[in-house]
Scaffold this active site. Structure first.
Site, PDB file in Angstrom:
ATOM      1  N   HIS A 154       0.878  -1.174   0.000  1.00  0.00           N
ATOM      2  CA  HIS A 154       0.000   0.000   0.000  1.00  0.00           C
ATOM      3  C   HIS A 154       0.908   1.214   0.000  1.00  0.00           C
ATOM      4  O   HIS A 154       1.704   1.407   0.920  1.00  0.00           O
ATOM      5  CB  HIS A 154      -0.926   0.001   1.215  1.00  0.00           C
ATOM      6  CG  HIS A 154      -1.836   1.181   1.233  1.00  0.00           C
ATOM      7  ND1 HIS A 154      -3.070   1.170   0.612  1.00  0.00           N
ATOM      8  CD2 HIS A 154      -1.695   2.415   1.763  1.00  0.00           C
ATOM      9  CE1 HIS A 154      -3.648   2.365   0.765  1.00  0.00           C
ATOM     10  NE2 HIS A 154      -2.831   3.121   1.465  1.00  0.00           N
ATOM     11  N   CYS A 155       0.826   2.017  -1.057  1.00  0.00           N
ATOM     12  CA  CYS A 155       1.773   3.119  -1.256  1.00  0.00           C
ATOM     13  C   CYS A 155       1.158   4.442  -0.824  1.00  0.00           C
ATOM     14  O   CYS A 155       0.165   4.880  -1.414  1.00  0.00           O
ATOM     15  CB  CYS A 155       2.165   3.170  -2.733  1.00  0.00           C
ATOM     16  SG  CYS A 155       3.132   4.615  -3.158  1.00  0.00           S
ATOM     17  N   PRO A 156       1.711   5.100   0.198  1.00  0.00           N
ATOM     18  CA  PRO A 156       1.145   6.377   0.636  1.00  0.00           C
ATOM     19  C   PRO A 156       1.266   7.482  -0.415  1.00  0.00           C
ATOM     20  O   PRO A 156       0.424   8.373  -0.476  1.00  0.00           O
ATOM     21  CB  PRO A 156       1.936   6.718   1.901  1.00  0.00           C
ATOM     22  CG  PRO A 156       3.158   5.878   1.858  1.00  0.00           C
ATOM     23  CD  PRO A 156       2.848   4.677   1.027  1.00  0.00           C
TER      24      PRO A 156
END
Ligand SMILES: [Zn+2]
Ligand SMILES: [Zn+2]
Length: 195
Positions: free
Chosen positions: A152-154
């Site tokens: 999950h890439c901020p």
């Protein structure tokens, strides 16, 4: 836009920009779920982070172009390269951040199971109510099951999975190109005393 009957439950759902719909904690802004950007626009729950990323890439690129690259012997050619790199980075970023990472919908896998006669290696996600084949992981930030979930890439505000991994790698490659060129310009300007 938070009510549960507004939530997309099947992969064929279609919507228009006037009425964004929720897919887990994600938002489908336009188009069909089972296409990809630009045919649809789907942003993650951390979408405000996307704005920061755009500001950093474009702002940083323009600052370096004006105050560093233009001061070196590269001149306007260097400025064009710097801005082109920033543009490509933004474009790849948009593709990675606005496309479906590979969300698994229940109806899609009901069919798969029928065809396969019920595989033994699948497990159930009780949060999404889907039968998960191997390689599908639930993301608690996005509240969806994603095929070949990378992370999950901020920065993109959403998951990186099967369908947007290539764009994400292109984004990283062009970003490193941009950083490398900027630092090279900085070294030319300061250490070598170019021009
Ligand atoms: Zn799930
Ligand atoms: Zn996620």
């Amino acid at each position: 836009m938070g009510s549960d009957n507004n939530r997309v439950r099947d992969g064929r759902f279609h919507c228009n920009p006037i009425c964004p719909r929720r897919v887990g904690h994600m938002y489908l802004l336009w188009g069909h779920v089972d296409t990809s950007f630009p045919l649809h626009g789907m942003i993650g729950p951390d979408w405000p982070c996307m704005i920061c990323t755009y500001v950093l890439i474009l702002g940083g690129g323009m600052m370096f172009a004006q105050y560093v690259i233009l001061e070196t012997s590269l001149g306007w050619t260097g400025v064009m390269i710097e801005l082109a790199l920033a543009g490509v980075t933004c474009l790849a970023f948009t593709f990675a951040a606005c496309t479906d990472p590979g969300i698994v919908f229940s109806e899609l896998y009901d069919n798969v199971e029928l065809e396969e006669g019920g595989g033994g290696s699948k497990n159930l996600c009780t949060l999404c109510n889907v039968v998960r084949p191997p390689g599908v992981t639930h993301c608690y930030d996005c509240d969806v099951c994603v095929e070949e979930l990378d992370h999950h890439c901020p920065w993109t505000g959403k998951c990186i999975g099967k369908k947007n991994l290539r764009c994400f790698h292109l984004f990283l490659t062009s970003l490193f190109g941009l950083i490398f060129f900027s630092i090279a310009g900085l070294i030319m300007m300061t250490m070598i005393g170019d021009k």
